[in-house]
Design a protein around this motif. Sequence first.
Motif, short mmCIF file in Angstrom:
data_model
loop_
_atom_site.label_atom_id
_atom_site.label_comp_id
_atom_site.label_asym_id
_atom_site.label_seq_id
_atom_site.Cartn_x
_atom_site.Cartn_y
_atom_site.Cartn_z
N ASN A 128 0.88 -1.16 0.00
CA ASN A 128 0.00 0.00 0.00
C ASN A 128 0.92 1.22 0.00
O ASN A 128 1.53 1.55 1.02
CB ASN A 128 -0.90 -0.01 1.24
CG ASN A 128 -1.85 1.17 1.28
OD1 ASN A 128 -1.57 2.24 0.75
ND2 ASN A 128 -2.99 0.99 1.95
N PRO A 189 1.32 -4.57 7.95
CA PRO A 189 0.49 -3.67 7.12
C PRO A 189 1.29 -2.53 6.50
O PRO A 189 0.82 -1.92 5.53
CB PRO A 189 -0.55 -3.14 8.11
CG PRO A 189 0.06 -3.31 9.46
CD PRO A 189 0.89 -4.56 9.36
N ASN A 193 1.63 -6.47 3.67
CA ASN A 193 0.21 -6.20 3.94
C ASN A 193 -0.75 -7.37 3.73
O ASN A 193 -1.93 -7.16 3.47
CB ASN A 193 -0.24 -5.00 3.06
CG ASN A 193 -1.57 -4.42 3.50
OD1 ASN A 193 -1.82 -4.27 4.69
ND2 ASN A 193 -2.41 -4.09 2.54
#
Length: 451
Positions: A128, A189, A193
């Motif tokens: 991300n 994360p 992730n």
Amino acid sequence: MLSKKILMCAAVLLITATVGTAAVAEPTSETITANVGNIGLNIAPDEMNAKVGNIELNVKHEKMTTDMGNGESKLTPKELLGELIFFDANLSEPKGQACEDCHGKDVGWSGPNEASNVLRGGVYHGANVSRFGNRKPPTIAYSTFAPNFRLDNATTGAFVGGEFWDGRATGKIRGTAAADQATAPFLNPLEMNNPDGDAVVNKVCTSSYADLFKQVWGSNACGDKNKAFDYIAFSIVAFEASKEVTPFTSKYDAYLDGKVKLTRKEMKGLKLFKGKAICDECHIADPGPDGQHPLFTNFIYGDPGTPRNPQNPFYNETEFNPLGAAYIDPGLAGHIQNDPKLLKYQRINYGKFRVPTLRNIDKRPNETFVKRYMHNGFFSSIEDVVHFYNTRDVLPVCGFSGSVVGKNCWPLPEVALNANPKVGNLGLTDEEEEDIVAFLKTLSDGFIPPK
């Protein structure tokens, strides 16, 4: 790098199709030989030939030799499997990030993205891309030598071993710190992730190298998700321990083997390293009792007084860092304070980080490539690091008119509580600093001794 991934996957598809998927707990003594483009693979005895397009394989059976153009290293099937997992960008969520994205070969298996090194202090985003970690990626080279995390001295509160900068991969889960570390990024994360280990296992077990996974770990390797996740960890560790990642091929290694002499400047640097500069107290330079080449770390924890790095994007990571710019990295203390039995050692370890190896400290694709140093990437050259250790307590504190970091001042430490008092005023001359840097440059792997 993409072509390397495609070629390796093509090789594995052919190899596993020929060798089959019989249960194999450990690699056998046979080998496998293959030529895939410019990648040479050696796999051993009963020869089977396969040709698909311009890809030729000589499938034999045990060791796999990968020639990437700058030396040859032999990989067992388990090591090859670990390499494929390491370079697989499909194992993140969303897809797109592989282990190699934070640990590149050309930079000694540390942070390979120069833009992140220059603009973000060597701190990298995750799968991300809006999320960032809080520390610079450490090298994975020679990491498998790290002992399991333990309290080394109950009187002084000294700890040793473990993986990650704070030692939180302890070895308690899978028996070794390296194995505990290997799968942690998949679930972080801020990194790859994935929601859980099962998600990673599903991706590996449906990958182009799934047959190799079953060949190495058994035909039912994907049946038990927990065990399969362990197999993934052990495969990565096998790759990290291989001569592809941990080769001991620096000029200093050749010097220890009597194959080359160090220059006068390098020898002066080595003498200073082991003497006046006291680097050797943490970064052991002498061979072991049985002649083992040194790892240039003793795996203890310390705080050299590193300043905070204002470039660190974690300060703006409000979802995972509610303190924002007020965040202070506790280092080892942040790990041990979660254990009630170790909480009493928290204060004396606040701001301490594991001593990294100095091997490949200057390994770069070219002389202008910018690397980052220390846990938070504050320094962008080994010259600056050496100068800091020499003058931390000599130069004024930055903030006055005309102050320039590293030239006529240093910022205060991020955590001054446990800053090492032995460094900061070493009394080295400019020439002596240069000599130490010259020696450190001999620690890069890939050196080829003259014939």
